[in-house]
Design a protein around this motif. Structure first.
Motif, mmCIF file in Angstrom:
data_model
loop_
_atom_site.group_PDB
_atom_site.id
_atom_site.type_symbol
_atom_site.label_atom_id
_atom_site.label_comp_id
_atom_site.label_asym_id
_atom_site.label_seq_id
_atom_site.Cartn_x
_atom_site.Cartn_y
_atom_site.Cartn_z
ATOM 1 N N GLN A 1 0.825 -1.203 0.000
ATOM 2 C CA GLN A 1 0.000 0.000 0.000
ATOM 3 C C GLN A 1 0.864 1.260 0.000
ATOM 4 O OE1 GLN A 1 -3.214 0.214 -0.563
ATOM 5 N NE2 GLN A 1 -3.118 -2.003 -0.823
ATOM 6 N N ASP A 2 2.001 1.209 0.680
ATOM 7 C CA ASP A 2 2.916 2.350 0.648
ATOM 8 C C ASP A 2 3.397 2.612 -0.779
ATOM 9 O OD1 ASP A 2 2.675 2.530 3.388
ATOM 10 O OD2 ASP A 2 4.507 1.395 3.791
ATOM 11 N N VAL A 3 3.741 1.540 -1.490
ATOM 12 C CA VAL A 3 4.187 1.679 -2.880
ATOM 13 C C VAL A 3 3.060 2.230 -3.743
ATOM 14 C CG1 VAL A 3 5.195 0.488 -4.856
ATOM 15 C CG2 VAL A 3 5.743 -0.269 -2.549
ATOM 16 N N ARG A 4 1.876 1.700 -3.530
ATOM 17 C CA ARG A 4 0.719 2.119 -4.338
ATOM 18 C C ARG A 4 0.405 3.600 -4.133
ATOM 19 N NH1 ARG A 4 -5.164 -0.809 -3.697
ATOM 20 N NH2 ARG A 4 -6.308 0.330 -5.308
ATOM 21 N N GLN A 5 0.443 4.038 -2.904
ATOM 22 C CA GLN A 5 0.174 5.444 -2.622
ATOM 23 C C GLN A 5 1.219 6.346 -3.262
ATOM 24 O OE1 GLN A 5 -0.112 5.687 1.641
ATOM 25 N NE2 GLN A 5 -1.967 4.429 1.739
ATOM 26 N N ALA A 6 2.490 5.923 -3.199
ATOM 27 C CA ALA A 6 3.555 6.719 -3.818
ATOM 28 C C ALA A 6 3.383 6.795 -5.324
ATOM 29 C CB ALA A 6 4.916 6.124 -3.459
ATOM 30 N N LEU A 7 3.010 5.676 -5.949
ATOM 31 C CA LEU A 7 2.794 5.666 -7.401
ATOM 32 C C LEU A 7 1.588 6.513 -7.783
ATOM 33 C CD1 LEU A 7 3.490 1.911 -8.236
ATOM 34 C CD2 LEU A 7 4.792 3.872 -9.049
ATOM 35 N N ASN A 8 0.535 6.441 -6.981
ATOM 36 C CA ASN A 8 -0.663 7.239 -7.282
ATOM 37 C C ASN A 8 -0.379 8.736 -7.207
ATOM 38 O OD1 ASN A 8 -2.353 5.086 -7.803
ATOM 39 N ND2 ASN A 8 -3.113 4.936 -5.710
ATOM 40 N N ARG A 9 0.537 9.120 -6.313
ATOM 41 C CA ARG A 9 0.860 10.543 -6.185
ATOM 42 C C ARG A 9 1.557 11.085 -7.425
ATOM 43 N NH1 ARG A 9 1.926 9.193 -0.640
ATOM 44 N NH2 ARG A 9 4.131 8.829 -1.120
ATOM 45 N N ILE A 10 2.317 10.241 -8.113
ATOM 46 C CA ILE A 10 3.086 10.735 -9.262
ATOM 47 C C ILE A 10 2.470 10.329 -10.595
ATOM 48 C CG2 ILE A 10 5.229 10.717 -7.937
ATOM 49 C CD1 ILE A 10 5.976 8.125 -9.335
ATOM 50 N N ALA A 11 1.363 9.578 -10.558
ATOM 51 C CA ALA A 11 0.744 9.121 -11.805
ATOM 52 C C ALA A 11 0.204 10.317 -12.596
ATOM 53 C CB ALA A 11 -0.377 8.134 -11.504
ATOM 54 N N VAL A 12 0.579 10.392 -13.852
ATOM 55 C CA VAL A 12 0.155 11.533 -14.680
ATOM 56 C C VAL A 12 -1.222 11.310 -15.281
ATOM 57 C CG1 VAL A 12 2.505 12.218 -15.240
ATOM 58 C CG2 VAL A 12 1.353 10.540 -16.679
ATOM 59 N N ASN A 13 -1.672 10.045 -15.366
ATOM 60 C CA ASN A 13 -2.966 9.767 -15.987
ATOM 61 C C ASN A 13 -4.103 9.642 -14.986
ATOM 62 O OD1 ASN A 13 -2.339 7.341 -14.790
ATOM 63 N ND2 ASN A 13 -2.092 6.205 -16.709
ATOM 64 N N GLY A 14 -3.784 9.727 -13.697
ATOM 65 C CA GLY A 14 -4.821 9.660 -12.680
ATOM 66 C C GLY A 14 -5.349 8.265 -12.402
ATOM 67 N N LYS A 15 -4.827 7.233 -13.090
ATOM 68 C CA LYS A 15 -5.306 5.872 -12.894
ATOM 69 C C LYS A 15 -4.688 5.264 -11.636
ATOM 70 C CE LYS A 15 -6.086 4.808 -17.788
ATOM 71 N NZ LYS A 15 -5.739 3.895 -18.915
#
Length: 664
Positions: free
Chosen positions: A248-262
């Motif tokens: 979940q920590d990884v997922r949250q970090a990826l969601n913060r930088i995702a440019v497409n909002g997915k």
């Protein structure tokens, strides 16, 4: 009198709630939070009755909560049947729509959670789950026959055998049962034991996993990874994956930088598996596209992070056993990394593509390139993109030929790996990756990995040659050719522990059978080992890593050292940037600003010094394109500033000043 009737023990119905909790306020707090209530729409958007199970729930039933497609985190008891007058929670996708709500009580949080790979990746339990999914009455489970989570399936009934399988997975990993399960639903593992003796602790299953892997889009980096003996993943701006405690920590970090909002759940799974789930000994199959397999290898090293490496910073060392092209008729996974452990039929087919020797032996060497197919590689070829004078490269090669052992040292981003590979080919006189081997030292690397030691087998333990000894034996049988062994992060390991007798044998004047010695694990007294004179060792060191041990004088005496410095002041660096598509004004800005920054770093002799100057490879595009001011600022903010934050960790205001100056 007849015996009184004994009432059977009631076995409660157990349900699996599969829900997303992250970024949902209603599931994190308030009366509808996880463990306090179940709630769902009464109908799907197209009017189907897919939430009918909500009407079947009754008081006293149990609910296991599988959250964010990752882990079962707790168990609750149903208080009453569903309230069908409930309307959707404000702010949710089902606001003001007719919904069901089932009140829950007695939420027991699992510590640790029951991770989904604990039951899907355990071969014995996975087989039970696969068999269960094939039964006619088991169509409504939360997973399918491929051991993948079903889409939708918010609330599904769990048969008793499924609950016992989940509890068995939890028992094997934690030595305790799922808290709150009644004994009638708990797993039991029978262990044969002698009378009067304590029961033996059951060892955790050792699973050799299989993975399908793509080395970049359209396998763009396959040649490079094959030559270096590595596999790698991107998402460089996340930093070291080991800094994240949960998926979940990884997922949250990826969601913060995702440019497409997915949502980045699948990418988080890849990053987490690459770091924590994958283990040395696992098999990796390499794919290009969705219908071509191009390689096979055995994972040799643990996860490592190299901030200066481009294009990917997340690495594992791999011994590639096969390379070629094999057409695969079925569709391969789209993801860059997918676990295939639970697809035995597919694994049997893919192994059949390779030769019997490769399929049954992890010791098969890479194929040798014939003399007629060699690609010549001269000093001039080596100088391309190195930003080093031809005379300097020639002197390095001359020194290396005489000393046999060379260490390239430098700060982050000076391109040590790039220099090492080109020097190796220049030394050989041709480009031949089959005579080049790369490993990376780390704190747990040992003599058994590098030279020789006992390894576990199906029948016990067997004496196996380490990677360097295997490489030397190949070189010994091919005395007319040069072989290059590259050691990345050479001063990260315990050198005395790793090298052992080799501390003597690698010396240039000891490369002869007269200096052969009996190794520590040699089974016969007459066995003697020496390092052939056609083996050249090339080490790499990062001068800016505070955690590295100082290289002792015994090793320094046996190696020559060459320092690679940042090339911002090189006469050819600007020309290189312009040819790669960097705008002229941006190229000038890179040279001026980074030169000023390195001057400040070099003069800060109290904390840093010249060994911490930042290299040019942060700004060397790998392909032609349009590289403008926005690209420059992105590199500064994502790569340079985090490095400065580590350098000047106790001077955040100084970091801020340089960030402003670099991006102004």
């Amino acid at each position: 009198m007849p015996s009184p009737l004994v009432s059977p023990v009631a076995i409660p119905t157990v349900w699996i709630e599969k829900t997303i909790v992250q970024d949902r306020p209603d599931r994190n707090e308030g009366p509808n939070r996880l463990g306090a209530a179940l709630w769902s729409p009464q109908r799907s958007a197209d009017g189907r009755d897919i939430y009918a199970n909500m009407r079947a729930v009754k008081s006293g039933d149990l609910v296991l909560h599988l959250i964010d497609n990752d882990a079962i985190t707790g168990l609750s008891t149903v208080e009453t049947a569903a309230d069908e007058s409930f309307t959707g929670v404000a702010g949710s996708a089902w606001a003001d729509r007719p919904c069901y709500r089932v009140p829950l009580r007695d939420f027991c949080q699992l510590d640790p959670p029951l991770r989904r790979e604990w039951f899907f990746s355990d071969s014995e339990i996975a087989e039970q789950l696969r068999s269960l999914s094939a039964q006619p009455r088991s169509r409504g489970l939360f997973y399918n026959s491929k051991l993948e989570l079903n889409q939708g399936a918010y609330l599904t009934e769990a048969p008793q055998s499924l609950i016992q399988a989940l509890d068995l997975a939890y028992l094997r990993h934690t030595s305790k049962h799922i808290e709150g399960l009644p004994p009638t639903l708990s797993a039991s593992e029978e262990v044969e034991e002698d009378e009067g003796q304590e029961p033996a602790e059951r060892p955790l299953a050792q699973v050799r996993r299989a993975w399908m892997y793509a080395p970049g889009e359209k396998a763009a980096y396959w040649d490079e990874f094959y030559e270096e003996g590595v596999m790698a993943l991107g998402w460089n701006n996340l930093g070291d994956f080991k800094d994240y405690q949960t998926i979940q920590d990884v997922r949250q970090a990826l969601n913060r930088i995702a440019v497409n909002g997915k949502d980045q759940a699948k990418n988080a799974r890849m990053c987490f598996d690459f770091t924590f789930t994958m283990q040395p000994g696992d098999i990796v199959y390499v794919k290009r596209g969705q219908h071509m397999i191009i390689g096979r290898g055995i994972v040799e090293g643990d996860y490592s992070y190299d901030a200066e490496r481009k294009p990917y910073t997340h690495l594992r060392s791999v011994r590639w056993t096969n390379r070629g092209e094999w057409r695969w008729l079925e569709q391969l996974p789209q993801k860059s990394l997918t676990e295939w452990t639970n697809y035995p039929d597919a694994l049997q087919k893919v192994e059949a593509l390779f030769s019997p020797q490769a399929a049954n032996s992890d010791q098969s060497p890479p194929p040798v390139i014939s003399v007629s197919r060699r690609e010549p590689f001269t000093i001039d070829n080596a100088c391309e993109g190195l930003f080093l004078e031809r005379e300097a490269v020639a002197r390095l090669l001359e020194t290396w030929r005489a000393k046999k052992n060379l260490i390239i040292q430098g700060a982050p981003g000076v391109g040590k790996s790039y220099v090492a590979r080109r020097l190796a080919y220049a030394l050989m006189g041709y480009k031949d990756p089959t005579r080049l081997r790369t490993v990376q030292f780390h704190q747990s690397y040992g003599y058994e990995d590098f030279v020789q030691g006992y390894r576990p087998t199906e029948k016990g333990f067997a004496l196996r040659d380490g990677v360097f000894m295997t490489f030397c034996k190949r070189a010994l049988n091919d005395p007319d050719e040069f072989y290059v062994f590259v050691i990345d992060e050479i001063n990260r390991g315990n050198l005395s522990k790793i090298l052992g007798e080799l501390m003597l044998l690698i010396e240039s004047d000891k490369r002869h059978s007269d200096w052969g010695v009996k190794l520590a694990y040699a089974e016969k007294a007459e066995e003697r080992f020496y390092v052939p004179e056609n083996v050249f060792i090339l080490g790499m060191m990062n001068t800016a890593d505070r955690s590295l041990a100082v290289v002792d004088y015994a090793l320094r005496r046996r190696f020559s050292f060459a320092t690679v410095t940042p090339a911002f002041g090189s006469a050819t660096f600007r020309s290189y940037l312009l040819a790669a598509g960097v705008e002229g004004a941006v190229a000038d800005k890179i040279i001026v600003r980074m030169s000023e920054l390195n001057q400040a770093i070099a003069t800060d002799t109290t904390n840093l010094g010249r060994g911490y100057c930042i290299g040019h490879s942060f700004f060397t595009p790998s392909a032609k394109g349009a590289y403008d001011e926005a690209w420059y600022n992105q590199v500064v903010n994502n790569d340079i500033v985090p490095l400065l934050e580590e350098y000047w960790f106790d001077q955040p205001e100084l970091v801020g000043q340089w960030q402003a100056k670099l991006t102004s």
